[in-house]
Write a protein that holds these residues in place. Structure first.
Motif, PDB file in Angstrom:
ATOM      1  N   LYS A 216       0.828  -1.203   0.000  1.00 52.18           N
ATOM      2  CA  LYS A 216       0.000   0.000   0.000  1.00 52.18           C
ATOM      3  C   LYS A 216       0.866   1.257   0.000  1.00 52.18           C
ATOM      4  O   LYS A 216       1.946   1.294   0.585  1.00 52.18           O
ATOM      5  CB  LYS A 216      -0.916   0.013   1.230  1.00 52.18           C
ATOM      6  CG  LYS A 216      -1.982  -1.074   1.197  1.00 52.18           C
ATOM      7  CD  LYS A 216      -2.926  -0.963   2.383  1.00 52.18           C
ATOM      8  CE  LYS A 216      -4.000  -2.043   2.320  1.00 52.18           C
ATOM      9  NZ  LYS A 216      -4.957  -1.937   3.438  1.00 52.18           N
ATOM     10  N   CYS A 217       0.350   2.289  -0.654  1.00 57.47           N
ATOM     11  CA  CYS A 217       1.002   3.595  -0.654  1.00 57.47           C
ATOM     12  C   CYS A 217       0.519   4.390   0.563  1.00 57.47           C
ATOM     13  O   CYS A 217      -0.425   4.004   1.249  1.00 57.47           O
ATOM     14  CB  CYS A 217       0.672   4.352  -1.932  1.00 57.47           C
ATOM     15  SG  CYS A 217       1.236   3.512  -3.434  1.00 57.47           S
ATOM     16  N   ASP A 218       1.160   5.533   0.797  1.00 61.37           N
ATOM     17  CA  ASP A 218       0.834   6.308   1.996  1.00 61.37           C
ATOM     18  C   ASP A 218      -0.602   6.824   2.003  1.00 61.37           C
ATOM     19  O   ASP A 218      -1.169   7.076   3.067  1.00 61.37           O
ATOM     20  CB  ASP A 218       1.820   7.468   2.169  1.00 61.37           C
ATOM     21  CG  ASP A 218       1.900   8.362   0.934  1.00 61.37           C
ATOM     22  OD1 ASP A 218       1.126   8.141  -0.021  1.00 61.37           O
ATOM     23  OD2 ASP A 218       2.740   9.274   0.931  1.00 61.37           O
ATOM     24  N   PRO A 242       6.549  11.023   8.286  1.00 63.18           N
ATOM     25  CA  PRO A 242       5.471  11.403   7.353  1.00 63.18           C
ATOM     26  C   PRO A 242       4.226  11.921   8.077  1.00 63.18           C
ATOM     27  O   PRO A 242       3.927  11.498   9.196  1.00 63.18           O
ATOM     28  CB  PRO A 242       5.164  10.078   6.631  1.00 63.18           C
ATOM     29  CG  PRO A 242       6.366   9.223   6.845  1.00 63.18           C
ATOM     30  CD  PRO A 242       6.901   9.606   8.186  1.00 63.18           C
ATOM     31  N   ASP A 243       3.527  12.807   7.448  1.00 61.18           N
ATOM     32  CA  ASP A 243       2.296  13.353   8.024  1.00 61.18           C
ATOM     33  C   ASP A 243       1.248  12.271   8.235  1.00 61.18           C
ATOM     34  O   ASP A 243       0.402  12.386   9.129  1.00 61.18           O
ATOM     35  CB  ASP A 243       1.725  14.447   7.108  1.00 61.18           C
ATOM     36  CG  ASP A 243       2.630  15.670   7.051  1.00 61.18           C
ATOM     37  OD1 ASP A 243       3.408  15.887   8.001  1.00 61.18           O
ATOM     38  OD2 ASP A 243       2.557  16.402   6.037  1.00 61.18           O
ATOM     39  N   GLU A 244       1.291  11.221   7.419  1.00 57.04           N
ATOM     40  CA  GLU A 244       0.304  10.129   7.524  1.00 57.04           C
ATOM     41  C   GLU A 244       0.548   9.256   8.745  1.00 57.04           C
ATOM     42  O   GLU A 244      -0.298   8.413   9.086  1.00 57.04           O
ATOM     43  CB  GLU A 244       0.354   9.253   6.269  1.00 57.04           C
ATOM     44  CG  GLU A 244      -0.055   9.945   4.983  1.00 57.04           C
ATOM     45  CD  GLU A 244       1.069  10.794   4.389  1.00 57.04           C
ATOM     46  OE1 GLU A 244       0.801  11.536   3.427  1.00 57.04           O
ATOM     47  OE2 GLU A 244       2.216  10.688   4.896  1.00 57.04           O
ATOM     48  N   LEU A 245       1.684   9.441   9.422  1.00 58.65           N
ATOM     49  CA  LEU A 245       2.038   8.587  10.556  1.00 58.65           C
ATOM     50  C   LEU A 245       2.300   9.421  11.810  1.00 58.65           C
ATOM     51  O   LEU A 245       3.274   9.214  12.531  1.00 58.65           O
ATOM     52  CB  LEU A 245       3.286   7.757  10.214  1.00 58.65           C
ATOM     53  CG  LEU A 245       3.189   6.867   8.969  1.00 58.65           C
ATOM     54  CD1 LEU A 245       4.518   6.187   8.687  1.00 58.65           C
ATOM     55  CD2 LEU A 245       2.082   5.828   9.117  1.00 58.65           C
ATOM     56  N   GLU A 249       0.353   6.821  19.009  1.00 58.73           N
ATOM     57  CA  GLU A 249       0.659   5.398  19.143  1.00 58.73           C
ATOM     58  C   GLU A 249       2.014   5.046  18.537  1.00 58.73           C
ATOM     59  O   GLU A 249       2.673   4.083  18.953  1.00 58.73           O
ATOM     60  CB  GLU A 249      -0.452   4.585  18.467  1.00 58.73           C
ATOM     61  CG  GLU A 249      -0.293   3.086  18.537  1.00 58.73           C
ATOM     62  CD  GLU A 249      -1.475   2.365  17.916  1.00 58.73           C
ATOM     63  OE1 GLU A 249      -1.262   1.323  17.277  1.00 58.73           O
ATOM     64  OE2 GLU A 249      -2.623   2.853  18.075  1.00 58.73           O
ATOM     65  N   LEU A 250       2.446   5.827  17.562  1.00 53.66           N
ATOM     66  CA  LEU A 250       3.692   5.544  16.852  1.00 53.66           C
ATOM     67  C   LEU A 250       4.870   6.387  17.351  1.00 53.66           C
ATOM     68  O   LEU A 250       5.970   6.282  16.796  1.00 53.66           O
ATOM     69  CB  LEU A 250       3.498   5.778  15.352  1.00 53.66           C
ATOM     70  CG  LEU A 250       2.417   4.938  14.665  1.00 53.66           C
ATOM     71  CD1 LEU A 250       2.210   5.413  13.226  1.00 53.66           C
ATOM     72  CD2 LEU A 250       2.783   3.470  14.686  1.00 53.66           C
ATOM     73  N   ASP A 251       4.654   7.195  18.380  1.00 53.63           N
ATOM     74  CA  ASP A 251       5.708   8.095  18.852  1.00 53.63           C
ATOM     75  C   ASP A 251       6.978   7.359  19.253  1.00 53.63           C
ATOM     76  O   ASP A 251       8.085   7.715  18.843  1.00 53.63           O
ATOM     77  CB  ASP A 251       5.204   8.925  20.041  1.00 53.63           C
ATOM     78  CG  ASP A 251       4.249  10.038  19.618  1.00 53.63           C
ATOM     79  OD1 ASP A 251       4.111  10.269  18.394  1.00 53.63           O
ATOM     80  OD2 ASP A 251       3.636  10.657  20.505  1.00 53.63           O
TER      81      ASP A 251
END
Length: 332
Positions: A216-218, A242-245, A249-251
């Protein structure tokens, strides 16, 4: 004239070559580490002082759990005897309810990886019995129960196992049954009865996340599992987050994977693994090329043999056939 080099000189040259490789690789490092490497994966998910990424990941990929904390455990597991093979997990931890989690990153494709997962899960299962016996002996020695010297003959255990969940992130695609969707990257397995699908036990489960099937793409990331997969697969390609991430939760994942947060020792270990990975794939590619060359040679020889037989059948002298085809007289 060839002059033999001393081992010390060879070792120095090898060290110099590695240092040169590292200096060149340093120039190409981007913002974040490659997550398929053992060092990066263990730094993020096996971090005793910062378990946020591990807890968030477990809660995301395992349905029906709410894990608040885990205890990281030693990753080397011993067999039943000193001669048995050892198992070394990437990450091994235990939740407050006793559930144990094996978390693995598998970079190189392995034909029997599902069987390996089953084998690895056997270690903590056996250790639960061993721990029960050790507790029994300890209670006996402290006169907490009326038993005789803590002997194995008097030991009784009800086999009430704590759950084992094996989770693997695979940097390749596993084989599946016919009709399996090419883009289905998540699979979960349990022990069930063949016909009625009744669970034999809820104490053993296997979850596989195949990066090889995740394309999958962003702009196609539909949920947080997609975002975890996208981050794990492409982390080393990012120069910035990336802005998408941007989810909280991903910090921890991004903080621990950020190369700017590495110590000099971390950088050195990371580059060592990058070199090992490159050497590994070079060896694989060379072996494939040699196999193809050997295959071509065998095909050419078979063709020459067939031509030789046909020429001999037409009455051409064997010596002449050997000279034309390059096949030894004894083989014609």
């Amino acid at each position: 004239m060839y002059t033999a080099k001393s081992p010390e000189l060879c070792e120095t040259k090898t060290t110099d070559m590695i240092d040169n490789q590292k200096n060149e690789m340093l120039k190409s490092l981007r913002g974040f580490a490659k997550m398929s490497l053992d060092f990066s994966f263990k730094r993020v998910f096996g971090n005793e002082s910062n378990k946020g990424a591990l807890i968030a990941f477990l809660n995301r990929v395992i349905d029906g759990v709410d894990i608040e904390d885990v205890q990281l455990l030693p990753t080397e597991r011993l067999g039943l005897t000193s001669s048995d093979r050892k198992a070394v997990f990437d990450v091994f931890c235990r939740g407050k309810d006793g559930t144990e989690f094996i978390v693995e990153m598998q970079c190189a494709k392995q034909k029997y990886f599902k069987e390996r997962a089953l084998y690895y899960a056997g270690y903590p299962l056996v250790e639960q019995g061993r721990s029960a016996f050790e507790r029994y002996v300890e209670m006996c020695s402290s006169d907490m129960v009326g038993c005789e010297k803590g002997s194995a003959e008097n030991f009784k255990w009800d086999f009430n196992l704590k759950p084992i969940i094996f989770i693997a992130v695979l940097d390749f695609s596993m084989p599946h049954l016919e009709g399996w969707p090419d883009d289905r990257y998540f699979s979960s397995y349990r022990l069930c009865e063949d016909t009625m699908n009744e669970a034999m036990t809820d104490k053993l489960r296997f979850i596989f996340l195949e990066l090889g099937r995740f394309n999958k793409c962003d702009n196609e990331l539909h949920d947080m599992t997609d975002k975890w997969m996208y981050a794990l697969k492409h982390m080393h390609e990012f120069s910035r987050r990336p802005d998408e991430l941007k989810e909280n939760e991903l910090d921890t994942l991004f903080n621990l994977a950020k190369i700017a947060n590495f110590t000099p020792e971390d950088i050195n270990s990371y580059l060592d693994e990058l070199i090992m990975e490159r050497d590994y794939w070079n060896i694989i590619d060379t072996a494939k090329e040699e196999a193809m060359e050997e295959g071509r040679a065998e095909g050419e020889r078979a063709k020459a043999l067939e031509i030789a037989r046909q020429l001999i059948q037409k009455g051409m002298p064997v010596a002449e056939v050997a000279e034309i085809t390059g096949i030894p007289v004894t083989d014609c």
